[in-house]
Design a protein around this motif. Structure first.
Motif, PDB file in Angstrom:
ATOM      1  N   PHE A   1       0.844  -1.752  -0.164  1.00  0.00           N
ATOM      2  CA  PHE A   1      -0.041  -0.398  -0.025  1.00  0.00           C
ATOM      3  C   PHE A   1       0.815   1.110   0.437  1.00  0.00           C
ATOM      4  O   PHE A   1      -0.107   2.374  -0.338  1.00  0.00           O
ATOM      5  N   ASP A   2       2.213   1.497   0.452  1.00  0.00           N
ATOM      6  CA  ASP A   2       2.728   2.281   0.737  1.00  0.00           C
ATOM      7  C   ASP A   2       3.931   2.725  -0.779  1.00  0.00           C
ATOM      8  O   ASP A   2       3.341   3.672  -0.614  1.00  0.00           O
ATOM      9  N   SER A   3       3.478   1.335  -1.511  1.00  0.00           N
ATOM     10  CA  SER A   3       4.976   1.919  -2.687  1.00  0.00           C
ATOM     11  C   SER A   3       3.264   2.725  -3.338  1.00  0.00           C
ATOM     12  O   SER A   3       3.606   3.495  -4.516  1.00  0.00           O
ATOM     13  N   ILE A   4       2.435   2.252  -3.555  1.00  0.00           N
ATOM     14  CA  ILE A   4       1.246   1.993  -4.376  1.00  0.00           C
ATOM     15  C   ILE A   4       1.607   4.156  -4.058  1.00  0.00           C
ATOM     16  O   ILE A   4       0.547   4.941  -4.859  1.00  0.00           O
TER      17      ILE A   4
ATOM     18  N   SER B   1       2.767   6.285  -2.613  1.00  0.00           N
ATOM     19  CA  SER B   1       3.449   6.690  -3.039  1.00  0.00           C
ATOM     20  C   SER B   1       4.207   6.877  -4.526  1.00  0.00           C
ATOM     21  O   SER B   1       5.341   8.060  -5.090  1.00  0.00           O
ATOM     22  N   SER B   2       3.946   6.137  -5.206  1.00  0.00           N
ATOM     23  CA  SER B   2       4.211   6.457  -6.588  1.00  0.00           C
ATOM     24  C   SER B   2       2.849   6.872  -7.668  1.00  0.00           C
ATOM     25  O   SER B   2       3.255   7.450  -8.533  1.00  0.00           O
ATOM     26  N   VAL B   3       1.871   7.014  -7.151  1.00  0.00           N
ATOM     27  CA  VAL B   3       0.992   7.283  -7.988  1.00  0.00           C
ATOM     28  C   VAL B   3       0.085   9.017  -7.474  1.00  0.00           C
ATOM     29  O   VAL B   3       0.355   8.956  -6.199  1.00  0.00           O
ATOM     30  N   CYS B   4       0.463   9.467  -7.888  1.00  0.00           N
ATOM     31  CA  CYS B   4      -0.512  11.478  -7.369  1.00  0.00           C
ATOM     32  C   CYS B   4      -1.984  11.200  -7.675  1.00  0.00           C
ATOM     33  O   CYS B   4      -2.321  11.284  -9.027  1.00  0.00           O
ATOM     34  N   ARG B   5      -2.226  11.636  -5.485  1.00  0.00           N
ATOM     35  CA  ARG B   5      -3.923  11.467  -6.426  1.00  0.00           C
ATOM     36  C   ARG B   5      -4.479  12.479  -6.142  1.00  0.00           C
ATOM     37  O   ARG B   5      -3.986  13.508  -5.584  1.00  0.00           O
ATOM     38  N   VAL B   6      -5.616  13.038  -6.587  1.00  0.00           N
ATOM     39  CA  VAL B   6      -6.246  13.887  -5.733  1.00  0.00           C
ATOM     40  C   VAL B   6      -7.726  13.166  -5.015  1.00  0.00           C
ATOM     41  O   VAL B   6      -8.103  12.301  -4.923  1.00  0.00           O
TER      42      VAL B   6
ATOM     43  N   LEU C   1      -8.649  -2.020  -3.985  1.00  0.00           N
ATOM     44  CA  LEU C   1      -8.813  -1.105  -3.816  1.00  0.00           C
ATOM     45  C   LEU C   1      -8.738   0.128  -5.224  1.00  0.00           C
ATOM     46  O   LEU C   1      -7.762   0.112  -6.038  1.00  0.00           O
ATOM     47  N   LEU C   2     -10.020   1.149  -4.704  1.00  0.00           N
ATOM     48  CA  LEU C   2      -9.557   1.653  -5.777  1.00  0.00           C
ATOM     49  C   LEU C   2      -8.592   3.452  -4.907  1.00  0.00           C
ATOM     50  O   LEU C   2      -8.676   3.969  -4.263  1.00  0.00           O
ATOM     51  N   VAL C   3      -7.902   4.272  -6.079  1.00  0.00           N
ATOM     52  CA  VAL C   3      -7.114   4.672  -5.846  1.00  0.00           C
ATOM     53  C   VAL C   3      -7.528   6.044  -7.375  1.00  0.00           C
ATOM     54  O   VAL C   3      -7.642   6.254  -8.507  1.00  0.00           O
ATOM     55  N   LYS C   4      -7.953   7.385  -6.973  1.00  0.00           N
ATOM     56  CA  LYS C   4      -8.360   8.162  -7.206  1.00  0.00           C
ATOM     57  C   LYS C   4      -6.807   8.868  -7.869  1.00  0.00           C
ATOM     58  O   LYS C   4      -6.302   9.905  -7.706  1.00  0.00           O
TER      59      LYS C   4
END
Length: 139
Positions: A16-19, A21-26, A81-84
């Motif tokens: 989860f931490d690598s996701i 930290s690597s994805v620019c989220r809003v 896990l949905l990441v915006k």
């Protein structure tokens, strides 16, 4: 055959931490929360057991502000896990986003990448298709 073989059948995935930290989220906005509520209500009416984790409203608010949504399915034996993701600005300056889907299986460690979707409703429709896949092909 199970759902983990559909996603590559690996034993370990990203943390989860690598996701995060690597994805620019809003963060999620009101319309995202309305779409999430209506989408989950529709899926429950169709007999799907897709639920938000029972971590409390504060934990959900923190995750929503960070641009992440966790969903659980006991029937499928997975967590979603949905990441915006921030996809930049449009031609007229509006915010563009992608919804990244990650899957965590009970018998594996880490998150496996799923598909990228342009809207939250499309991501929930893809999750619904996994239920259909499980019911028709994998049973």
């Amino acid at each position: 055959m199970n759902l983990s073989s559909v996603f590559g059948g690996r034993d370990s995935g990203a943390t989860f931490d690598s996701i995060t930290s690597s994805v620019c989220r809003v963060g999620l906005v009101r319309s995202d929360l309305v779409n999430l509520r209506s989408g989950l209500t529709t899926l429950r009416c169709d007999g799907r057991d897709l639920l938000l984790p029972d971590d409390g409203a504060t934990a959900f608010a923190v995750m929503a502000e960070a641009g992440c949504v966790f969903l659980l399915s006991e029937y499928l034996g997975v967590q979603f896990l949905l990441v915006k993701q921030d996809a930049g600005k449009g031609f007229f300056g509006g915010q563009k986003v992608n919804w990244l889907l990650y899957v965590n299986f009970k018998d594996s460690v880490g998150w496996f990448p799923g598909q990228s979707h342009k809207s939250l409703i499309h991501a929930l429709a893809f999750i619904d298709s996994l239920y259909l896949l499980h019911d028709v092909v994998l049973e």
